[in-house]
Design a protein around this motif. Structure first.
Motif, PDB file in Angstrom:
ATOM      1  N   LEU A  26       1.019  -1.140   0.020  1.00 20.77           N
ATOM      2  CA  LEU A  26       0.092  -0.045   0.224  1.00 20.77           C
ATOM      3  C   LEU A  26       1.070   1.163  -0.025  1.00 20.77           C
ATOM      4  N   ILE A  27       2.061   1.154   0.677  1.00 27.01           N
ATOM      5  CA  ILE A  27       2.740   2.466   0.749  1.00 27.01           C
ATOM      6  C   ILE A  27       3.398   2.679  -0.657  1.00 27.01           C
ATOM      7  N   ALA A  28       3.673   1.357  -1.210  1.00 23.93           N
ATOM      8  CA  ALA A  28       4.535   1.543  -2.506  1.00 23.93           C
ATOM      9  C   ALA A  28       3.483   2.023  -3.775  1.00 23.93           C
ATOM     10  N   ILE A  29       2.343   2.025  -3.494  1.00 28.51           N
ATOM     11  CA  ILE A  29       1.354   2.543  -4.375  1.00 28.51           C
ATOM     12  C   ILE A  29       0.849   3.790  -4.269  1.00 28.51           C
ATOM     13  N   GLY A  30       1.456   4.438  -3.067  1.00 24.88           N
ATOM     14  CA  GLY A  30       1.177   5.975  -2.951  1.00 24.88           C
ATOM     15  C   GLY A  30       0.361   6.100  -1.495  1.00 24.88           C
ATOM     16  N   VAL A  31      -0.060   4.865  -0.808  1.00 21.01           N
ATOM     17  CA  VAL A  31      -1.044   5.328   0.384  1.00 21.01           C
ATOM     18  C   VAL A  31      -0.020   5.903   1.509  1.00 21.01           C
TER      19      VAL A  31
ATOM     20  N   GLU B 164       0.197   5.586   7.800  1.00 16.69           N
ATOM     21  CA  GLU B 164      -0.422   5.441   8.809  1.00 16.69           C
ATOM     22  C   GLU B 164      -1.832   4.780   8.401  1.00 16.69           C
ATOM     23  N   THR B 165      -2.146   5.127   7.176  1.00 15.95           N
ATOM     24  CA  THR B 165      -3.501   4.497   6.553  1.00 15.95           C
ATOM     25  C   THR B 165      -2.945   3.185   6.113  1.00 15.95           C
ATOM     26  N   ALA B 166      -1.760   2.919   5.636  1.00 17.34           N
ATOM     27  CA  ALA B 166      -1.372   1.740   5.063  1.00 17.34           C
ATOM     28  C   ALA B 166      -1.373   0.609   5.955  1.00 17.34           C
TER      29      ALA B 166
END
Length: 143
Positions: free
Chosen positions: A100-105, A108-110
């Motif tokens: 999720l972080i890798a795709i831009g989230v 905290e949300t990820a």
């Protein structure tokens, strides 16, 4: 009454499936042990924002099912069986959050979303996601 497992028929016989709440408890025990070196019921209650009586009921069920050991001072340790589940859940949590972080989230949300997804994603989808993330990491190292 808290029950860490439910039985279901997967057309190949009966197997055990860990409930989401049980996975959260086992993952919390694992993380607290890594962080503090020891775990007590109050630590779990604080980490998961649940009552101490709820933790006591859960720990009794885990002890009876062979997921934890409780020493005479109230210290809680995962058995191999409990550690296997905790590591599986923790790995899912990390891999999903990384994706999720890798795709831009945002982080905290990820992590919040990965906490929800980790329990529901199929083994097949998780393995594909993990392979994708691993391949991306390899590609970025080679670049």
């Amino acid at each position: 009454m808290f029950s860490p497992v439910i039985n279901f028929d997967d057309n190949e016989g009966i197997r055990m499936q860990i409930k989401e709440s049980a996975e959260n408890y086992l993952e919390a025990i694992h993380m607290l042990h890594k962080k503090n070196g020891h775990v007590r019921s109050i630590d779990i209650a604080t980490e998961l924002s649940v009552s101490k009586p709820s933790v006591s009921v859960a720990m009794k069920a885990f002890r009876e099912e062979g997921y934890i050991l409780v020493d005479e001072d109230g210290g809680i340790t995962l058995t191999e069986r409990g550690l296997k589940v905790a590591r599986r859940v923790y790995e899912r949590h990390q891999v999903i959050a990384d994706f999720l972080i890798a795709i831009g989230v945002d982080e905290e949300t990820a992590y919040a979303d990965s906490c929800k997804i980790e329990h529901d994603i199929s083994d097949i989808s998780f393995e594909k996601l993990k392979n994708y993330i691993d391949a991306r990491k390899m590609d970025s190292r080679e670049a």
